[in-house]
Design an enzyme around this catalytic site. Structure first.
Site, PDB file in Angstrom:
ATOM      1  N   ASP A 237       0.807  -1.228   0.000  1.00 47.00           N
ATOM      2  CA  ASP A 237       0.000   0.000   0.000  1.00 47.00           C
ATOM      3  C   ASP A 237       0.845   1.286   0.000  1.00 47.00           C
ATOM      4  O   ASP A 237       0.425   2.300   0.556  1.00 47.00           O
ATOM      5  CB  ASP A 237      -1.048  -0.004   1.119  1.00 47.00           C
ATOM      6  CG  ASP A 237      -0.527   0.274   2.528  1.00 47.00           C
ATOM      7  OD1 ASP A 237       0.606   0.770   2.667  1.00 47.00           O
ATOM      8  OD2 ASP A 237      -1.236  -0.010   3.494  1.00 47.00           O
TER       9      ASP A 237
ATOM     10  N   CYS B  77     -21.148 -11.625  -0.768  1.00 46.93           N
ATOM     11  CA  CYS B  77     -21.811 -10.759   0.217  1.00 46.93           C
ATOM     12  C   CYS B  77     -23.332 -10.905   0.171  1.00 46.93           C
ATOM     13  O   CYS B  77     -24.020 -10.651   1.169  1.00 46.93           O
ATOM     14  CB  CYS B  77     -21.424  -9.300  -0.013  1.00 46.93           C
ATOM     15  SG  CYS B  77     -19.743  -8.911   0.507  1.00 46.93           S
TER      16      CYS B  77
ATOM     17  N   CYS C  27     -26.547  -9.176   2.334  1.00 49.98           N
ATOM     18  CA  CYS C  27     -26.085  -8.652   3.617  1.00 49.98           C
ATOM     19  C   CYS C  27     -25.639  -7.198   3.480  1.00 49.98           C
ATOM     20  O   CYS C  27     -24.956  -6.839   2.533  1.00 49.98           O
ATOM     21  CB  CYS C  27     -24.927  -9.501   4.147  1.00 49.98           C
ATOM     22  SG  CYS C  27     -24.240  -8.903   5.713  1.00 49.98           S
TER      23      CYS C  27
ATOM     24  N   CYS D  26     -21.806   1.423  10.166  1.00 49.59           N
ATOM     25  CA  CYS D  26     -20.824   2.504  10.133  1.00 49.59           C
ATOM     26  C   CYS D  26     -21.283   3.688  10.990  1.00 49.59           C
ATOM     27  O   CYS D  26     -22.343   4.266  10.737  1.00 49.59           O
ATOM     28  CB  CYS D  26     -20.589   2.960   8.693  1.00 49.59           C
ATOM     29  SG  CYS D  26     -19.372   4.297   8.572  1.00 49.59           S
TER      30      CYS D  26
ATOM     31  N   CYS E 252     -15.116   8.646   6.801  1.00 51.22           N
ATOM     32  CA  CYS E 252     -14.597   7.395   7.361  1.00 51.22           C
ATOM     33  C   CYS E 252     -13.684   7.677   8.555  1.00 51.22           C
ATOM     34  O   CYS E 252     -12.749   8.484   8.460  1.00 51.22           O
ATOM     35  CB  CYS E 252     -13.836   6.634   6.277  1.00 51.22           C
ATOM     36  SG  CYS E 252     -13.029   5.141   6.870  1.00 51.22           S
TER      37      CYS E 252
ATOM     38  N   CYS F 254     -10.485   2.327  12.662  1.00 57.92           N
ATOM     39  CA  CYS F 254     -11.810   1.846  13.060  1.00 57.92           C
ATOM     40  C   CYS F 254     -11.993   0.445  12.503  1.00 57.92           C
ATOM     41  O   CYS F 254     -11.605   0.164  11.371  1.00 57.92           O
ATOM     42  CB  CYS F 254     -12.886   2.785  12.507  1.00 57.92           C
ATOM     43  SG  CYS F 254     -14.591   2.224  12.772  1.00 57.92           S
TER      44      CYS F 254
ATOM     45  N   CYS G 266     -16.840  -1.908  10.655  1.00 58.48           N
ATOM     46  CA  CYS G 266     -17.409  -2.612   9.501  1.00 58.48           C
ATOM     47  C   CYS G 266     -16.841  -4.018   9.353  1.00 58.48           C
ATOM     48  O   CYS G 266     -17.448  -4.865   8.695  1.00 58.48           O
ATOM     49  CB  CYS G 266     -17.228  -1.810   8.216  1.00 58.48           C
ATOM     50  SG  CYS G 266     -15.525  -1.674   7.636  1.00 58.48           S
TER      51      CYS G 266
ATOM     52  N   CYS H 297     -19.024  -8.019  10.205  1.00 59.60           N
ATOM     53  CA  CYS H 297     -19.086  -8.847   8.993  1.00 59.60           C
ATOM     54  C   CYS H 297     -19.207 -10.331   9.353  1.00 59.60           C
ATOM     55  O   CYS H 297     -18.369 -10.869  10.089  1.00 59.60           O
ATOM     56  CB  CYS H 297     -17.842  -8.621   8.150  1.00 59.60           C
ATOM     57  SG  CYS H 297     -17.778  -9.654   6.660  1.00 59.60           S
TER      58      CYS H 297
END
Length: 307
Positions: free
Chosen positions: A130, A184, A187, A194, A210, A237, A240, A244
């Protein structure tokens, strides 16, 4: 695909697992499938103040601009899930930052893979964690390392989303894996949970709302209207991810360096720390990405929310 390519592929996959990566998948170095969507995301302003995402946009949209002659992308995953914190002092910090800086953990291993491809196949390679102009998640999803969920995280049936991604662009001719289907379904747990309503739509994150962006990437003051939603978080954070369903049975990482070794100082102490003290305390961790000023700012907001 030649026998030599298949043999080289098997050898690099075996080495990746030997180095401690939990998953490895290989895909083509063609332009990312969702490149046009990423361009529109930038144009919509969803990147906030992360101007660096646009500066090398042409390279992000074509890996072959980053490494001339690139044929394949080797994508690896390293699990960082640690369950609930044994030391509750770390609860306000996203799990990925509890231990060593993941760049220092993954980077040298990608270099080992690159050296292997050079020695065994004469290939040129370039690795990123990244930090480079590549769309890691898009390339990794196409390679079969997982699918991109509605919260824009990469998901895998076994690891959930608690894993780092490393990518290695290479000129080596390798066998490519098949992508996974989006699982997903209907869902929307991540979208509804959030705290700041950061999802403009399924699969679309507005970074400006965010908590991870606000507490890490954003410099300067944070809109007071968002302070209440940040309650409970000082760096990053995990909400989310915590809700899941694919993360319910995620295994705990075997990477000892990713576990915390000292207690987190807490907002009260951190809000009074000087730059040098913060630098010494968090050296070698991802927390310094937010800069000392950002960590103090986050601590003050956290204390106000508690009050």
């Amino acid at each position: 695909m030649t026998l030599a390519a298949a043999t080289l592929t098997d050898s690099v996959k075996a080495l990746a697992l030997e180095l401690g990566f939990d998953l490895i998948a290989i895909g083509p170095a063609d332009p990312p499938e969702h490149g046009p969507d990423f361009r529109r995301w930038i144009e919509a302003g969803h990147a906030g103040t992360m101007g660096y995402l646009e500066r090398r946009l042409d390279e992000r949209l074509d890996p072959r601009r980053v490494l001339a002659g690139a044929r394949s992308v080797v994508c690896v995953a390293l699990n960082y899930h640690q369950g609930e914190a044994a030391d509750p002092s770390w609860r306000p910090v996203a799990r990925y930052a509890w231990g060593r800086d993941y760049h220092d953990v993954i980077g040298p291993r990608l270099e080992r893979l690159a050296a292997h491809l050079a020695e065994a196949g004469g290939a040129r390679s370039r690795g990123y964690v990244d930090t480079g102009p590549v769309l890691e998640r898009d390339l990794a999803a196409r390679a079969g390392l997982g699918w991109i969920g509605k919260n824009t995280m990469l998901l895998h049936p076994r690891l959930g989303s608690w894993f780092f991604i490393g990518v290695l662009l290479t000129t080596a001719e390798l066998t490519h894996d098949a992508p996974l289907h989006d699982r997903c379904g209907s869902c929307r747990a991540c979208l509804d949970a959030c705290p700041t309503g950061a999802f403009a739509a399924p699969y679309v994150l507005d970074a400006r709302r965010c908590i991870s962006y606000l507490t890490i990437e954003h410099r300067g003051e944070i809109d007071p209207a968002l302070h209440h939603g940040m309650a409970g978080w000082q760096f990053g954070c995990d909400v989310c991810q915590e809700v899941c369903p694919w993360n319910r049975k995620a295994p705990v990482t075997a990477e000892a360096g990713l576990h915390p070794h000292d207690a987190y100082p807490g907002a009260e102490v951190l809000s009074r720390m000087g730059d040098e003290t913060i630098g010494n305390r968090f050296r070698g961790t991802a927390l310094l990405r937010a800069k000392p000023s950002g960590l103090r700012r986050n601590a003050v907001i956290y204390l106000k929310n508690q009050a």
